[in-house]
Design a protein around this motif. Structure first.
Motif, PDB file in Angstrom:
ATOM      1  N   VAL A 435      35.739  17.244  37.025  1.00 38.73           N
ATOM      2  CA  VAL A 435      35.456  15.945  37.657  1.00 38.73           C
ATOM      3  C   VAL A 435      36.543  15.695  38.704  1.00 38.73           C
ATOM      4  O   VAL A 435      37.734  15.726  38.390  1.00 38.73           O
ATOM      5  N   ILE A 436      36.120  15.455  39.946  1.00 36.64           N
ATOM      6  CA  ILE A 436      37.033  15.077  41.018  1.00 36.64           C
ATOM      7  C   ILE A 436      36.726  13.627  41.398  1.00 36.64           C
ATOM      8  O   ILE A 436      35.570  13.278  41.625  1.00 36.64           O
ATOM      9  N   PHE A 437      37.761  12.762  41.440  1.00 39.09           N
ATOM     10  CA  PHE A 437      37.485  11.354  41.756  1.00 39.09           C
ATOM     11  C   PHE A 437      38.684  10.739  42.477  1.00 39.09           C
ATOM     12  O   PHE A 437      39.798  11.263  42.419  1.00 39.09           O
ATOM     13  N   ASP A 438      38.403   9.631  43.164  1.00 34.88           N
ATOM     14  CA  ASP A 438      39.495   8.912  43.826  1.00 34.88           C
ATOM     15  C   ASP A 438      39.178   7.426  43.902  1.00 34.88           C
ATOM     16  O   ASP A 438      38.073   6.980  43.555  1.00 34.88           O
ATOM     17  N   MET A 439      40.174   6.654  44.329  1.00 36.38           N
ATOM     18  CA  MET A 439      40.016   5.203  44.451  1.00 36.38           C
ATOM     19  C   MET A 439      39.346   4.867  45.776  1.00 36.38           C
ATOM     20  O   MET A 439      39.742   5.389  46.820  1.00 36.38           O
ATOM     21  N   ASP A 440      38.373   4.003  45.728  1.00 33.70           N
ATOM     22  CA  ASP A 440      37.657   3.599  46.935  1.00 33.70           C
ATOM     23  C   ASP A 440      38.538   2.686  47.796  1.00 33.70           C
ATOM     24  O   ASP A 440      39.167   1.740  47.283  1.00 33.70           O
ATOM     25  N   ASN A 441      38.601   3.005  49.086  1.00 29.34           N
ATOM     26  CA  ASN A 441      39.313   2.168  50.064  1.00 29.34           C
ATOM     27  C   ASN A 441      40.772   1.906  49.664  1.00 29.34           C
ATOM     28  O   ASN A 441      41.310   0.807  49.848  1.00 29.34           O
ATOM     29  N   PHE A 483      42.249  12.439  41.998  1.00 23.36           N
ATOM     30  CA  PHE A 483      42.535  12.938  40.660  1.00 23.36           C
ATOM     31  C   PHE A 483      41.505  13.996  40.257  1.00 23.36           C
ATOM     32  O   PHE A 483      40.429  14.111  40.859  1.00 23.36           O
ATOM     33  N   ALA A 484      41.852  14.744  39.224  1.00 29.17           N
ATOM     34  CA  ALA A 484      40.934  15.755  38.679  1.00 29.17           C
ATOM     35  C   ALA A 484      40.986  15.700  37.160  1.00 29.17           C
ATOM     36  O   ALA A 484      42.035  15.457  36.561  1.00 29.17           O
ATOM     37  N   LEU A 485      39.821  15.907  36.540  1.00 26.32           N
ATOM     38  CA  LEU A 485      39.718  16.046  35.084  1.00 26.32           C
ATOM     39  C   LEU A 485      39.147  17.423  34.776  1.00 26.32           C
ATOM     40  O   LEU A 485      38.071  17.784  35.268  1.00 26.32           O
ATOM     41  N   ILE A 486      39.869  18.224  33.987  1.00 27.47           N
ATOM     42  CA  ILE A 486      39.358  19.499  33.485  1.00 27.47           C
ATOM     43  C   ILE A 486      38.919  19.255  32.051  1.00 27.47           C
ATOM     44  O   ILE A 486      39.728  18.832  31.216  1.00 27.47           O
ATOM     45  N   LEU A 487      37.644  19.498  31.751  1.00 27.99           N
ATOM     46  CA  LEU A 487      37.065  19.112  30.462  1.00 27.99           C
ATOM     47  C   LEU A 487      36.550  20.344  29.716  1.00 27.99           C
ATOM     48  O   LEU A 487      35.398  20.764  29.890  1.00 27.99           O
ATOM     49  N   PRO A 488      37.383  20.968  28.876  1.00 28.82           N
ATOM     50  CA  PRO A 488      36.932  22.124  28.091  1.00 28.82           C
ATOM     51  C   PRO A 488      35.892  21.695  27.045  1.00 28.82           C
ATOM     52  O   PRO A 488      35.967  20.590  26.482  1.00 28.82           O
ATOM     53  N   THR A 522      30.815  18.480  38.230  1.00 29.48           N
ATOM     54  CA  THR A 522      30.117  19.767  38.231  1.00 29.48           C
ATOM     55  C   THR A 522      30.521  20.553  36.996  1.00 29.48           C
ATOM     56  O   THR A 522      31.488  20.202  36.301  1.00 29.48           O
ATOM     57  N   GLU A 523      29.773  21.609  36.715  1.00 37.24           N
ATOM     58  CA  GLU A 523      30.068  22.484  35.567  1.00 37.24           C
ATOM     59  C   GLU A 523      30.378  23.880  36.072  1.00 37.24           C
ATOM     60  O   GLU A 523      29.708  24.395  36.976  1.00 37.24           O
ATOM     61  N   TYR A 524      31.417  24.468  35.520  1.00 37.96           N
ATOM     62  CA  TYR A 524      31.836  25.826  35.897  1.00 37.96           C
ATOM     63  C   TYR A 524      30.756  26.834  35.492  1.00 37.96           C
ATOM     64  O   TYR A 524      30.214  26.777  34.394  1.00 37.96           O
ATOM     65  N   GLU A 528      32.431  32.538  38.101  1.00 39.32           N
ATOM     66  CA  GLU A 528      32.369  31.966  39.444  1.00 39.32           C
ATOM     67  C   GLU A 528      33.775  31.869  40.044  1.00 39.32           C
ATOM     68  O   GLU A 528      34.759  31.656  39.330  1.00 39.32           O
ATOM     69  N   ASP A 529      33.864  32.014  41.370  1.00 36.30           N
ATOM     70  CA  ASP A 529      35.135  31.808  42.063  1.00 36.30           C
ATOM     71  C   ASP A 529      35.540  30.341  41.913  1.00 36.30           C
ATOM     72  O   ASP A 529      34.734  29.426  42.107  1.00 36.30           O
ATOM     73  N   LEU A 530      36.816  30.105  41.555  1.00 41.84           N
ATOM     74  CA  LEU A 530      37.286  28.743  41.282  1.00 41.84           C
ATOM     75  C   LEU A 530      37.137  27.835  42.503  1.00 41.84           C
ATOM     76  O   LEU A 530      36.903  26.635  42.366  1.00 41.84           O
ATOM     77  N   GLU A 531      37.281  28.402  43.676  1.00 41.94           N
ATOM     78  CA  GLU A 531      37.157  27.610  44.901  1.00 41.94           C
ATOM     79  C   GLU A 531      35.758  27.038  45.048  1.00 41.94           C
ATOM     80  O   GLU A 531      35.583  25.906  45.514  1.00 41.94           O
ATOM     81  N   LEU A 532      34.743  27.807  44.637  1.00 36.51           N
ATOM     82  CA  LEU A 532      33.362  27.321  44.719  1.00 36.51           C
ATOM     83  C   LEU A 532      33.137  26.149  43.770  1.00 36.51           C
ATOM     84  O   LEU A 532      32.452  25.180  44.105  1.00 36.51           O
ATOM     85  N   THR A 533      33.730  26.244  42.559  1.00 31.13           N
ATOM     86  CA  THR A 533      33.603  25.149  41.597  1.00 31.13           C
ATOM     87  C   THR A 533      34.221  23.875  42.167  1.00 31.13           C
ATOM     88  O   THR A 533      33.618  22.793  42.098  1.00 31.13           O
ATOM     89  N   PHE A 534      35.421  24.000  42.723  1.00 30.38           N
ATOM     90  CA  PHE A 534      36.098  22.826  43.282  1.00 30.38           C
ATOM     91  C   PHE A 534      35.302  22.247  44.459  1.00 30.38           C
ATOM     92  O   PHE A 534      35.134  21.023  44.567  1.00 30.38           O
ATOM     93  N   LYS A 535      34.807  23.117  45.330  1.00 29.81           N
ATOM     94  CA  LYS A 535      34.051  22.626  46.493  1.00 29.81           C
ATOM     95  C   LYS A 535      32.777  21.898  46.054  1.00 29.81           C
ATOM     96  O   LYS A 535      32.369  20.920  46.686  1.00 29.81           O
TER      97      LYS A 535
END
Length: 555
Positions: A435-441, A483-488, A522-524, A528-535
């Motif tokens: 999960v990639i997220f940020d604060m609005d404005n 921010f990022a959340l890695i969720l195993p 997104t789900e890994y 898969e190449d890690l860059e693709l997951t992040f993108k």
């Protein structure tokens, strides 16, 4: 000689890093860089004080701004200054906000270099780079009768421009200014390559030993070549050398006899007490043990287990010291996957770290184990306390992976953990979501209320989000308000639900300044190449922003 020079290089690296840290943590430095008002004279005085108080006067300092432009170089470093263009170490230190230290090559020097980020309000404003040459180490080695020639591997010859020492042996640059002319000629005559691939040689009245010098990528870029005259060992100090080793052998024999003293009878009680006193004087815990019990120990044992005065009192409550071993990554414990800790150490002597918890105090020891009686299955075990070194290492590791403002994990930790979790997901076939997220404005908050309020908002809402997470979830700050959340063990659907729960709590929290957040999920995919997951997660966040913010989008 190799062990001695390795210790000296490590000590030089630590002191160089500590000095760079001290300079980087000067608040006036960060203010000066931010306001572009550094006075060269003040930092001339600063570096001169550091050089004045070090053992040898061969350090120089460079200060760079956040764009890696050099804005100050100490006067004694002008000839050794390096070009900052395309330097991977500077880019890594500035990108990760992480201190670095290595043996490295500049345009005019080959030596030890420390780089420490200068941080103001969690933002990078510049870097401090402190360099020192090998002359200090070669002079210390000279004091113990060892001549040194430090050479840069010939494939790096063109990296140098200023050539501080002016000395070359064929295409090998000589880094230490005090290198012996006679020994340089000796290497030229016999060929440097004949020594850098052989750790030790005995020839022409010399003991010659070589220690490889590696950069931050663990690549050998040079060699520390040491010469000691054999006459110094074999003739002048022959008697001392012989008696020294005879003495060491006698002491070692007495120590072993003292360890065996618990089950051997000595006719001479006075001599027996003499042997025991030697063991008791050791600062290490020395014990005779079998797989289940302690048979004997020295007095140092009771320094740590101070609720007991005798072995009998200890054994009335505990069988073995292993009862106090703590299971921690990198440490051995009582039963290593069903194997007794003594047997494990005999087979794996390099994995010797033990953590002990007693009376709420934590200790770290390295343990050496030897079989001393095959018939009785008795072992000698020596525990050496390295608690201070381990705590320092942990503090440094924590600093490297922790965001200084929010106290959650940082971008450097994210890069390490996402690789680790993806590898585990591939191996054990469990779902992994990002999960990639940020604060609005968020920029409006800084503009309207000031950066201090912006920092408080980041801290407050980071704490709120942490309450929604499991212990196994990895929460990282990877940018200013991003921010990022890695969720195993979490699939995309459940990751979406968690993200929407966080979004709702953030919207309702309404503390300091009311904010909202947007999320990309997104789900890994296996292998898969890690860059693709992040993108893919970043694309989802972009769609959430375009759709009006304060929402979750999963791709």
């Amino acid at each position: 000689m190799r062990e001695q020079v390795e210790k000296m290089i490590l000590n030089r690296q630590k002191t160089t890093l500590a000095t760079a840290f001290a300079i980087a943590n000067d608040k006036s430095l960060a203010e000066g860089i931010s306001s572009n008002s550094i006075e060269n004279s003040s930092y001339d005085e600063l570096i001169s004080k550091f050089i004045e108080n070090e053992l040898y006067k061969n350090s120089w300092m460079q200060i760079l701004d956040k764009d890696l432009q050099s804005i100050y170089v100490s006067s004694n470093g002008q000839n050794g200054a390096v070009s900052n263009q395309n330097r991977e170490d500077l880019l890594e230190a500035s990108t990760l906000k992480k201190p670095l230290i290595s043996v490295s090559i500049g345009e005019g020097d080959f030596g030890i270099r420390a780089i420490v980020p200068i941080i103001k309000n969690s933002a990078l404003v510049g870097l401090v780079e402190l360099s020192s040459r090998f002359d200090a180490i070669s002079k210390q080695m000279k004091d113990i009768g060892v001549d040194s020639i430090v050479v840069l591997s010939k494939e790096y010859k063109n990296t140098l421009k200023n050539h501080l020492s002016k000395n070359f042996i064929d295409d090998y640059y000589v880094a230490n200014i005090d290198a012996s002319v006679v020994l340089m000629e000796y290497l030229r005559k016999n060929g440097v390559h004949n020594y850098i691939h052989t750790p030790q040689k005995f020839e022409n009245h010399y003991i010659i030993s070589t220690y490889p010098l590696k950069n931050i990528q663990n690549i050998v870029i040079g060699h520390y070549i040491m010469f000691k005259k054999r006459d110094d060992v074999l003739n002048i100090n022959l008697d001392f050398f012989m008696y020294k080793w005879i003495g060491i052998a006698i002491v070692a024999f007495m120590i072993m006899m003292a360890v065996l003293g618990s089950f051997l009878h000595y006719r001479n009680k006075k001599q027996k007490m003499y042997y025991k006193n030697i063991i008791d004087s050791s600062s290490n815990i020395v014990m005779v043990v079998d797989k289940d019990n302690i048979i004997n120990m020295n007095k140092t044992f009771f320094k740590y287990f101070n609720d007991y005065d005798t072995l009998e009192a200890f054994k009335a409550e505990h069988q073995s010291i292993s009862d106090f071993f703590v299971k921690e990554e990198g440490c051995i414990y009582k039963d290593m996957d069903g194997v007794n800790w003594l047997e494990y150490l005999i087979k794996n002597p390099k994995n010797s770290l033990v953590k002990i918890l007693y009376n709420e105090k934590e200790y770290y020891f390295t343990v050496g184990v030897s079989l001393i009686s095959e018939e009785d299955a008795h072992y000698s075990a020596i525990f050496s306390n390295i608690t201070d070194e381990k705590i320092y290492q942990k503090e440094l590791e924590h600093t490297n992976i922790t965001d200084p403002l929010t106290k959650i994990r940082n971008r450097y930790c994210y890069n390490k953990q996402i690789k680790k979790e993806c590898a585990s997901s591939n191996r054990y076939f469990y779902p992994l979501s990002l999960v990639i997220f940020d604060m609005d404005n968020f920029k409006n908050i800084n503009d309207n209320y000031g950066h201090d309020v912006g920092d408080k908002v980041l801290i407050e809402y980071t704490k709120l989000i942490t309450t929604c997470l499991r212990d196994s979830d990895i929460f990282c700050r990877i940018g200013g308000e991003e921010f990022a959340l890695i969720l195993p063990h979490v699939n995309k659907s459940d990751a979406y639900k968690l993200a929407d729960k966080i979004r709702s709590k953030v919207q309702e929290h309404n503390q300091i300044v009311a904010i909202t957040m947007s999320f990309g999920v997104t789900e890994y995919k296996k292998d898969e190449d890690l860059e693709l997951t992040f993108k893919r997660a970043d694309k989802a966040l972009y769609e959430a922003k375009n759709a009006g913010r304060n929402r979750v989008v999963a791709i």
